[in-house]
Design a protein around this motif. Structure first.
Motif, PDB file in Angstrom:
ATOM      1  N   UNK A 294       0.262  -8.831  36.339  1.00 43.26           N
ATOM      2  CA  UNK A 294       0.384  -9.780  35.227  1.00 43.26           C
ATOM      3  C   UNK A 294       0.856 -11.118  35.776  1.00 43.26           C
ATOM      4  N   UNK A 295       0.963 -12.102  34.896  1.00 46.59           N
ATOM      5  CA  UNK A 295       1.386 -13.449  35.285  1.00 46.59           C
ATOM      6  C   UNK A 295       2.670 -13.841  34.567  1.00 46.59           C
ATOM      7  N   UNK A 296       3.525 -12.860  34.320  1.00 53.40           N
ATOM      8  CA  UNK A 296       4.759 -13.129  33.614  1.00 53.40           C
ATOM      9  C   UNK A 296       5.879 -13.590  34.519  1.00 53.40           C
TER      10      UNK A 296
ATOM     11  N   UNK B  91       5.373   5.195  42.080  1.00 53.49           N
ATOM     12  CA  UNK B  91       5.145   3.853  41.546  1.00 53.49           C
ATOM     13  C   UNK B  91       6.001   2.879  42.334  1.00 53.49           C
ATOM     14  N   UNK B  92       5.418   1.768  42.735  1.00 50.48           N
ATOM     15  CA  UNK B  92       6.138   0.716  43.462  1.00 50.48           C
ATOM     16  C   UNK B  92       5.937  -0.608  42.736  1.00 50.48           C
ATOM     17  N   UNK B  93       7.017  -1.370  42.591  1.00 49.20           N
ATOM     18  CA  UNK B  93       6.977  -2.670  41.928  1.00 49.20           C
ATOM     19  C   UNK B  93       7.210  -3.773  42.945  1.00 49.20           C
ATOM     20  N   UNK B  94       6.531  -4.893  42.749  1.00 54.83           N
ATOM     21  CA  UNK B  94       6.739  -6.071  43.605  1.00 54.83           C
ATOM     22  C   UNK B  94       6.391  -7.316  42.797  1.00 54.83           C
ATOM     23  N   UNK B  95       7.101  -8.397  43.073  1.00 57.45           N
ATOM     24  CA  UNK B  95       6.835  -9.654  42.384  1.00 57.45           C
ATOM     25  C   UNK B  95       5.624 -10.346  42.997  1.00 57.45           C
ATOM     26  N   UNK B  96       4.844 -10.956  42.133  1.00 59.30           N
ATOM     27  CA  UNK B  96       3.613 -11.612  42.552  1.00 59.30           C
ATOM     28  C   UNK B  96       3.905 -13.057  42.965  1.00 59.30           C
ATOM     29  N   UNK B  97       3.252 -13.507  44.018  1.00 61.99           N
ATOM     30  CA  UNK B  97       3.410 -14.904  44.430  1.00 61.99           C
ATOM     31  C   UNK B  97       2.864 -15.823  43.338  1.00 61.99           C
ATOM     32  N   UNK B  98       3.655 -16.800  42.965  1.00 62.34           N
ATOM     33  CA  UNK B  98       3.259 -17.698  41.896  1.00 62.34           C
ATOM     34  C   UNK B  98       3.701 -17.233  40.528  1.00 62.34           C
ATOM     35  N   UNK B  99       4.366 -16.059  40.462  1.00 57.67           N
ATOM     36  CA  UNK B  99       4.856 -15.564  39.181  1.00 57.67           C
ATOM     37  C   UNK B  99       4.086 -14.356  38.711  1.00 57.67           C
ATOM     38  N   UNK B 100       4.791 -13.372  38.254  1.00 59.02           N
ATOM     39  CA  UNK B 100       4.144 -12.171  37.759  1.00 59.02           C
ATOM     40  C   UNK B 100       4.663 -10.933  38.470  1.00 59.02           C
ATOM     41  N   UNK B 101       4.226  -9.790  37.995  1.00 53.53           N
ATOM     42  CA  UNK B 101       4.650  -8.504  38.525  1.00 53.53           C
ATOM     43  C   UNK B 101       3.425  -7.698  38.921  1.00 53.53           C
ATOM     44  N   UNK B 102       3.529  -6.971  40.037  1.00 49.23           N
ATOM     45  CA  UNK B 102       2.469  -6.078  40.509  1.00 49.23           C
ATOM     46  C   UNK B 102       3.022  -4.665  40.503  1.00 49.23           C
ATOM     47  N   UNK B 103       2.364  -3.792  39.767  1.00 45.33           N
ATOM     48  CA  UNK B 103       2.742  -2.378  39.700  1.00 45.33           C
ATOM     49  C   UNK B 103       1.678  -1.573  40.433  1.00 45.33           C
TER      50      UNK B 103
END
Length: 451
Positions: free
Chosen positions: A379-381, A428-440
């Motif tokens: 997502x881009x949150x 399940x692994x979570x990481x923050x997306x470059x530029x904003x957002x979350x990657x699941x």
């Protein structure tokens, strides 16, 4: 009356049998190799007699050597060649410059080693020998050099004499090494197989206390470990059942006082205070129902079946698209796997719903291989603080501000999704997306059957 000897199937016995099988195999190969490639006991006796004959010929005058050679019966034919003859010179040249290193050998006798040549009727050295090679194509030749440079040639129609070549000795050692290695690998494979199977079963059932007991098989030590694990699973199952009954009773008992509070709230004249009270009652009821639903672990009561996971994921994405949400899907159209489709559907819905709620959109990507499926929801949150990437899986944990209780539910969505994925041996692994957002990132191994 028949007596049957039974041995306990233990790891110690399997190791002992492995070592014993390797030793017996080596002994069997040594006997076979000695019989086919090296001098046998009879051949060694013949070699000793040949050594005696060589010493007698060497001690006799040159004029009597051939007559003495004709009387020797340890070979079909024995010929003495003076050093000045052409064939003796050919033997000497072959000994010094022979291209085949296995032809030139040392003849080991009681008085030390002598230079010798070993060849057959097919070799070029045999063409000038006075012997019928056509009638005896498999004849065996051994030429031994005397101290004065002359040669004694022993000819046998069938192999009766022989030397253990260094090349054959190296071949024997390599063969023995390969045999021991093969026997050890085969035995250890069957020794470790039940342990690997037990580990695979543990990975499949994960932490599910309601999983079926593991079948006891393998050595005694492993069966004891499996029995202890099954007992532990039974204790965990009883603990979970008792906890579920307690929570169900608490949830049921809470309904009565909550209903009374709601009824009494009707008599409050202040509309604002009455509305706040009703919201608190609704929150308490929702928390009790959510907790009860989570602790019941309803997804584990679902039977595993083979289904189209890619089709299931596309259906979830289409449902959110029909509701006006910005959700996209990338991946194969079909992929069959074994699992619990309804629980996986709820887990995927929780992940996509979080992305839509907090990121405004969801990008779903599915990658399938023979051993694993990987689902990525982006997502881009605003993302999640780094120190909370693991805490969000804790039951009832909620991130303040953008993900508080009013907008983020009871804090059980990710916890429930993780429980479902781990029940399928995934993670399940979570990481923050470059530029904003979350990657699941969800990874689930592909197995024939899910426990």
């Amino acid at each position: 009356m028949r007596i049957r000897l039974q041995f306990a199937d233990t790891i110690a016995w399997r190791i002992a049998l492995t070592v014993g099988a390797a030793i017996m195999s080596v002994l069997a190969l040594s006997v076979l190799f000695d019989h086919l490639a090296g001098p046998s006991t009879a051949e060694r006796a013949e070699l000793d007699r040949a050594d005696d004959a060589v010493r007698m010929i060497e001690a006799a005058p040159a004029g009597l050597r051939q007559r003495l050679a004709d009387t020797i019966t340890i070979a079909d034919k024995v010929i003495w060649y003076p050093s000045a003859t052409s064939i003796a010179k050919r033997f000497e040249a072959a000994r010094l410059h022979d291209a085949d290193p296995g032809m030139a050998e040392r003849f080991r006798g009681n008085e030390g080693e002598r230079e010798s040549l070993i060849f057959t009727s097919a070799d070029a050295l045999a063409k000038d020998v006075d012997f019928d090679r056509v009638s005896h194509p498999g004849a065996y030749y051994m030429a031994v050099q005397l101290h004065d440079g002359s040669w004694v040639l022993f000819i046998a129609n069938h192999r009766r004499l022989g030397n253990l070549f260094p090349a054959r000795l190296a071949t024997m050692l390599l063969s023995v090494t390969a045999l021991i290695l093969a026997a050890s690998l085969l035995a250890t494979y069957f020794l470790a197989r039940p342990i690997r199977q037990f580990a695979d079963v543990l990975r499949r059932i994960g932490g599910d206390p309601r999983a079926k007991p593991v079948r006891e098989s393998g050595p005694t030590e492993l069966r004891s470990a499996i029995a202890a694990f099954n007992a532990l699973q039974g204790q965990l199952r009883k603990f979970v059942d008792d906890r579920t009954l307690m929570l169900a009773a608490m949830s049921h008992d809470l309904r009565t006082p909550l209903t009374k509070i709601r009824l009494r709230g009707e008599f409050i004249d202040d509309d604002e205070q009455r509305a706040r009270l009703f919201r608190d009652v609704d929150d308490l009821q929702a928390m009790a129902d959510s907790a009860l639903s989570f602790f019941r672990d309803d997804y584990k009561d679902e039977e595993a079946t083979v289904f189209d996971f890619a089709g299931l994921l596309r259906t979830v994405v289409d449902d959110y698209g029909d509701q006006g949400s910005n959700v996209s899907y990338t991946g194969p159209d079909r992929f069959a796997m074994s699992g619990r489709p309804f629980s996986l559907r709820r887990a995927c819905m929780n992940l996509i719903e979080n992305a839509v709620k907090y990121g405004g959109s969801a990008e779903v990507e599915l990658i399938c291989t023979r051993s694993e499926i990987s689902v990525t929801v982006s997502d881009h949150g605003p993302g999640i603080p780094i120190d909370s990437l693991e805490k969000v899986f804790t039951p009832f944990f909620r991130i303040e501000q953008s993900r508080n209780r009013l907008t983020g539910g009871m804090g059980l969505g990710l916890t429930s999704a993780l429980a479902v994925i781990r029940a399928h041996s995934g993670n399940i692994a979570l990481s923050n997306r470059e530029g904003g957002g979350l990657i699941v990132c969800v990874a689930i191994p592909v197995t024939e059957k899910v426990a």
